[in-house]
Write an enzyme that holds these catalytic residues in place. Structure first.
Site, PDB file in Angstrom:
ATOM      1  CE  LYS A   1     -40.830  27.721   2.207  1.00 23.73           C
ATOM      2  NZ  LYS A   1     -39.785  27.288   3.153  1.00 23.73           N
TER       3      LYS A   1
ATOM      4  CG  ASP B   1     -37.864  24.610   4.679  1.00 27.13           C
ATOM      5  OD1 ASP B   1     -38.371  24.108   3.656  1.00 27.13           O
ATOM      6  OD2 ASP B   1     -38.553  25.038   5.632  1.00 27.13           O
TER       7      ASP B   1
ATOM      8  CB  SER C   1     -52.925  13.012   3.910  1.00 29.02           C
ATOM      9  OG  SER C   1     -52.141  12.849   5.072  1.00 29.02           O
ATOM     10  NE  ARG C   2     -47.338   8.249   3.338  1.00 24.81           N
ATOM     11  CZ  ARG C   2     -46.014   8.079   3.424  1.00 24.81           C
ATOM     12  NH1 ARG C   2     -45.500   6.869   3.315  1.00 24.81           N
ATOM     13  NH2 ARG C   2     -45.215   9.102   3.649  1.00 24.81           N
TER      14      ARG C   2
END
Length: 307
Positions: A89, A167, A35-36
């Site tokens: 997903k 979504d 992760s950034r």
């Protein structure tokens, strides 16, 4: 021996669902995070996937809990490095991306899993079994929630590839494609796009059922009151309501089961099974409905949306 796993993307869904589910499953050993902007206490941390792949060749599986837009590049990189891949997903921005990833997994002899967490809700198998011996007359999906509550400040969902109201809506479609005794397809769609956004905030869908059942879905991200994740089914032998996203089942108005939240735990159990047997699971039927909605949909413009 537990499979060594790295989690890519340390956001809310990772902390709420992925990490507890991994840590509670003896088949998995969470070894690293990519992760950034975030890390997990006690684990190796990398800002880029290539750094992880170079530094930790012992890790066998990569779980991607990142938005769909960058997911293809991450997944392809991991597959080419010989890693098993688990996809949050929706599995990608497009069907073409998903088919390409499936082929890459076959080429490199690893497992890939397009996860649909709502299929693993406790009451979904019960409704599927109940419907298997009945004739469906009518089915209505009502999936209405408040985007500000569940996706605060998440701008990626409004960008191309983010899918907007699909979504969450794809969760309903993943249940539909699981419980139906036969396939159905979309025939009509109306999509409402905020004037300042590239993805829809609401959608009405109509399906063709080969037996003639009346089948439709309503998705809306503007629900201020009680949140609704319901599927109502009328059959020749009674009515059923699946609610709370698949956690509650009523038959003819009587509660027959109230489940618990095991969705992500079940996903990681399924992934462990796939890896153990060298298999993949890339069912894309929910994604097909979404792509058809964008292809067939009549576009309406509605009020601008702002967080």
């Amino acid at each position: 021996m537990a499979e060594k796993l790295a989690l890519v993307g340390i956001g809310k869904i990772a902390r709420d669902q992925h990490i507890p589910s991994i840590e509670s499953n003896p088949d998995w050993s969470l070894q690293a995070a990519v992760s950034r902007h975030a890390s997990i206490d006690g684990l190796d941390h990398y800002e880029a996937l290539d750094e992880l792949l170079d530094s930790r060749p012992d890790i066998t599986t990569i779980s991607l809990a990142i938005p769909p837009q960058p997911r293809f590049e991450y997944a392809a990189q991991a597959l080419k490095a010989g890693k098993n891949v688990m996809l949050e997903k929706p599995p990608g921005q497009s069907l073409a991306e998903c088919y390409t990833l499936e082929n890459l997994a076959k080429e490199h002899g690893v497992s890939i899993f397009a996860t649909w967490h709502s299929r693993y809700a406790d009451c979904v198998p019960d409704l599927k079994s109940w419907l298997s011996s009945r004739v469906i007359r009518k089915l209505l999906i009502t999936w209405k929630e408040d985007v500000r509550r569940w996706h605060p400040g998440q701008e990626w969902i409004w960008e191309p590839g983010g899918m907007g109201v699909f979504d969450p809506g794809i969760n309903a479609l993943s249940i539909l494609t699981e419980i139906m005794p036969y396939p159905v397809h979309l025939s009509e769609a109306t999509l409402e796009f905020p004037e300042n956004r590239s993805t829809p905030i609401a959608a009405d869908l109509t399906f063709v059922d080969p037996t003639g059942a009346d089948m439709s879905a309503v998705f809306d991200w503007r629900e201020d009151g009680p949140q609704n994740w319901d599927i109502d089914v009328e059959t020749d032998q009674g009515r059923a309501r699946l609610s709370e996203g698949g956690a509650k089942l009523e038959i003819d108005g009587t509660l027959v089961k109230q489940g618990a939240d095991h969705e992500y735990a079940n996903l990681y159990a399924r992934m462990a099974e796939l890896v153990k047997h060298g298999k993949s699971d890339m069912d894309l039927s929910p994604m097909i409905h979404v792509c058809d909605a964008f292809s067939l949909g009549r576009r309406l413009t509605t009020d601008a949306f702002h967080y």
